[in-house]
Design a protein around this motif. Structure first.
Motif, PDB file in Angstrom:
ATOM      1  N   LEU A 162       0.728  -1.396   0.115  1.00 16.88           N
ATOM      2  CA  LEU A 162       0.152  -0.123   0.128  1.00 16.88           C
ATOM      3  C   LEU A 162       0.892   1.861  -0.337  1.00 16.88           C
ATOM      4  O   LEU A 162       0.228   1.911  -0.977  1.00 16.88           O
ATOM      5  CB  LEU A 162      -0.537   0.033   0.977  1.00 16.88           C
ATOM      6  CG  LEU A 162      -1.468  -0.974   1.331  1.00 16.88           C
ATOM      7  CD1 LEU A 162      -2.994  -0.627   2.739  1.00 16.88           C
ATOM      8  CD2 LEU A 162      -2.770  -0.402   0.233  1.00 16.88           C
ATOM      9  N   PHE A 163       1.599   1.101   0.603  1.00 16.44           N
ATOM     10  CA  PHE A 163       2.296   2.573   1.089  1.00 16.44           C
ATOM     11  C   PHE A 163       3.348   2.472  -0.024  1.00 16.44           C
ATOM     12  O   PHE A 163       3.718   3.951  -0.935  1.00 16.44           O
ATOM     13  CB  PHE A 163       4.076   2.292   1.921  1.00 16.44           C
ATOM     14  CG  PHE A 163       2.421   2.917   3.862  1.00 16.44           C
ATOM     15  CD1 PHE A 163       2.492   3.737   3.121  1.00 16.44           C
ATOM     16  CD2 PHE A 163       2.949   1.698   4.370  1.00 16.44           C
ATOM     17  CE1 PHE A 163       1.314   4.171   4.556  1.00 16.44           C
ATOM     18  CE2 PHE A 163       1.732   1.845   5.468  1.00 16.44           C
ATOM     19  CZ  PHE A 163       1.222   3.654   5.833  1.00 16.44           C
ATOM     20  N   SER A 164       4.001   1.673  -0.678  1.00 12.83           N
ATOM     21  CA  SER A 164       4.840   1.385  -2.416  1.00 12.83           C
ATOM     22  C   SER A 164       4.094   2.477  -3.569  1.00 12.83           C
ATOM     23  O   SER A 164       4.503   2.938  -3.614  1.00 12.83           O
ATOM     24  CB  SER A 164       5.252  -0.086  -2.608  1.00 12.83           C
ATOM     25  OG  SER A 164       6.165   0.219  -3.788  1.00 12.83           O
ATOM     26  N   SER A 165       2.369   1.410  -3.602  1.00  6.46           N
ATOM     27  CA  SER A 165       1.157   2.572  -4.480  1.00  6.46           C
ATOM     28  C   SER A 165       1.272   4.022  -4.267  1.00  6.46           C
ATOM     29  O   SER A 165       0.720   4.940  -4.708  1.00  6.46           O
ATOM     30  CB  SER A 165      -0.023   1.440  -3.903  1.00  6.46           C
ATOM     31  OG  SER A 165       0.256   0.022  -4.672  1.00  6.46           O
ATOM     32  N   LEU A 166       1.483   4.516  -2.693  1.00  5.34           N
ATOM     33  CA  LEU A 166       1.070   5.775  -2.024  1.00  5.34           C
ATOM     34  C   LEU A 166       2.352   6.525  -2.784  1.00  5.34           C
ATOM     35  O   LEU A 166       2.231   7.589  -3.099  1.00  5.34           O
ATOM     36  CB  LEU A 166       0.671   5.812  -0.678  1.00  5.34           C
ATOM     37  CG  LEU A 166       0.353   7.458  -0.454  1.00  5.34           C
ATOM     38  CD1 LEU A 166      -1.007   7.630  -1.187  1.00  5.34           C
ATOM     39  CD2 LEU A 166       0.683   6.929   1.064  1.00  5.34           C
ATOM     40  N   VAL A 221       1.696   6.362  -6.481  1.00  8.39           N
ATOM     41  CA  VAL A 221       0.671   7.631  -6.773  1.00  8.39           C
ATOM     42  C   VAL A 221       1.737   9.213  -6.921  1.00  8.39           C
ATOM     43  O   VAL A 221       1.266   9.842  -7.920  1.00  8.39           O
ATOM     44  CB  VAL A 221      -0.665   7.618  -6.350  1.00  8.39           C
ATOM     45  CG1 VAL A 221      -1.379   8.759  -6.652  1.00  8.39           C
ATOM     46  CG2 VAL A 221      -1.352   6.329  -6.553  1.00  8.39           C
ATOM     47  N   GLN A 222       2.043   9.491  -5.969  1.00  7.42           N
ATOM     48  CA  GLN A 222       2.389  10.785  -5.145  1.00  7.42           C
ATOM     49  C   GLN A 222       3.161  11.125  -6.453  1.00  7.42           C
ATOM     50  O   GLN A 222       3.248  12.213  -6.484  1.00  7.42           O
ATOM     51  CB  GLN A 222       3.299  10.836  -3.782  1.00  7.42           C
ATOM     52  CG  GLN A 222       3.320  11.727  -3.463  1.00  7.42           C
ATOM     53  CD  GLN A 222       4.513  11.907  -1.636  1.00  7.42           C
ATOM     54  OE1 GLN A 222       4.966  10.711  -1.579  1.00  7.42           O
ATOM     55  NE2 GLN A 222       4.749  13.083  -1.140  1.00  7.42           N
ATOM     56  N   ALA A 223       4.843  10.137  -7.053  1.00 10.18           N
ATOM     57  CA  ALA A 223       5.082  10.503  -7.982  1.00 10.18           C
ATOM     58  C   ALA A 223       4.604  11.125  -8.862  1.00 10.18           C
ATOM     59  O   ALA A 223       4.837  12.215  -9.989  1.00 10.18           O
ATOM     60  CB  ALA A 223       6.539   9.714  -7.876  1.00 10.18           C
ATOM     61  N   THR A 224       3.588  10.103  -9.109  1.00 14.36           N
ATOM     62  CA  THR A 224       2.735  10.381 -10.190  1.00 14.36           C
ATOM     63  C   THR A 224       2.276  12.013 -10.524  1.00 14.36           C
ATOM     64  O   THR A 224       2.312  12.444 -11.080  1.00 14.36           O
ATOM     65  CB  THR A 224       1.626   9.577 -10.913  1.00 14.36           C
ATOM     66  OG1 THR A 224       2.759   7.498 -10.827  1.00 14.36           O
ATOM     67  CG2 THR A 224       1.263   9.937 -11.800  1.00 14.36           C
ATOM     68  N   VAL A 225       1.318  12.111  -9.696  1.00 14.75           N
ATOM     69  CA  VAL A 225       1.050  13.381  -9.167  1.00 14.75           C
ATOM     70  C   VAL A 225       1.523  14.710  -9.206  1.00 14.75           C
ATOM     71  O   VAL A 225       1.260  15.239 -10.099  1.00 14.75           O
ATOM     72  CB  VAL A 225       0.018  13.189  -7.854  1.00 14.75           C
ATOM     73  CG1 VAL A 225      -0.488  14.852  -7.565  1.00 14.75           C
ATOM     74  CG2 VAL A 225      -1.658  12.596  -8.086  1.00 14.75           C
ATOM     75  N   GLN A 269      -5.553   6.305  -8.323  1.00 15.75           N
ATOM     76  CA  GLN A 269      -4.889   5.956  -8.755  1.00 15.75           C
ATOM     77  C   GLN A 269      -6.231   5.892 -10.097  1.00 15.75           C
ATOM     78  O   GLN A 269      -5.786   6.904 -11.232  1.00 15.75           O
ATOM     79  CB  GLN A 269      -4.932   4.577  -9.431  1.00 15.75           C
ATOM     80  CG  GLN A 269      -4.108   4.244  -7.727  1.00 15.75           C
ATOM     81  CD  GLN A 269      -3.791   2.786  -7.407  1.00 15.75           C
ATOM     82  OE1 GLN A 269      -5.024   2.510  -7.383  1.00 15.75           O
ATOM     83  NE2 GLN A 269      -2.398   2.097  -7.488  1.00 15.75           N
ATOM     84  N   ASN A 270      -7.297   5.802  -9.872  1.00 14.98           N
ATOM     85  CA  ASN A 270      -8.423   6.097 -10.862  1.00 14.98           C
ATOM     86  C   ASN A 270      -8.022   8.019 -11.383  1.00 14.98           C
ATOM     87  O   ASN A 270      -8.191   8.148 -12.781  1.00 14.98           O
ATOM     88  CB  ASN A 270      -9.740   5.866 -10.541  1.00 14.98           C
ATOM     89  CG  ASN A 270      -9.870   4.295 -10.635  1.00 14.98           C
ATOM     90  OD1 ASN A 270      -9.286   3.481 -11.123  1.00 14.98           O
ATOM     91  ND2 ASN A 270     -11.035   3.851 -10.026  1.00 14.98           N
ATOM     92  N   THR A 271      -8.067   8.727 -10.344  1.00  7.23           N
ATOM     93  CA  THR A 271      -8.162  10.559 -10.610  1.00  7.23           C
ATOM     94  C   THR A 271      -6.521  10.462 -11.561  1.00  7.23           C
ATOM     95  O   THR A 271      -7.074  10.895 -12.726  1.00  7.23           O
ATOM     96  CB  THR A 271      -8.612  10.723  -9.585  1.00  7.23           C
ATOM     97  OG1 THR A 271      -9.525  10.754  -8.624  1.00  7.23           O
ATOM     98  CG2 THR A 271      -7.924  12.424  -9.753  1.00  7.23           C
TER      99      THR A 271
END
Length: 134
Positions: free
Chosen positions: A13-17, A20-24, A109-111
């Motif tokens: 979960l934290f890896s996914s977070l 997402v943070q890097a993508t944003v 992730q959808n956003t």
């Protein structure tokens, strides 16, 4: 054994977070670059067709802006559940919190995918405006 699975679940979960943070962050930088590009395109195409194309791109950028900068406000408005002091209910609260976190992560992730599609569309429209045919 269950503790190891739970820890692995946290790590995922934290890896996914973090992803997402890097993508944003990348999307914010891309958005800012496209804002500059759209201003240049607007100045280079003052005719009606150019204004329409710039307007369409600007609407997509506006939607991307709302998603990028509105997402933080939506996350902040989510209320956290009351922490239980009963040790027996800790596992239940932890599972509830993980479920809620997973839901928020999925929404993020959808956003992020929607923002990417909007920014891609803006880049295509700006590229068309830059093409020699225009």
């Amino acid at each position: 054994m269950q503790a190891a699975q739970t820890i692995a679940g946290y790590a995922d979960l934290f890896s996914s977070l973090q992803s997402v943070q890097a993508t944003v962050q990348t999307q914010i930088e891309r958005f800012q670059r496209l804002m500059t590009d759209i201003k240049l395109a607007a100045g280079a195409h003052p005719d009606e067709a150019g204004a329409r194309a710039v307007g369409n791109a600007a609407l997509k950028l506006h939607r991307a802006h709302a998603l990028l900068y509105g997402a933080g406000e939506a996350s902040a408005s989510v209320t956290s559940p009351q922490i239980q002091t009963d040790p027996a209910s800790e596992e239940v609260d932890l599972q509830h919190a993980l479920g809620e976190f997973s839901t928020l992560l999925s929404h993020s992730q959808n956003t992020s995918r929607e923002v990417t599609a909007l920014l891609d569309g803006v880049e295509q429209e700006i590229a068309q405006l830059r093409s020699p045919a225009n």
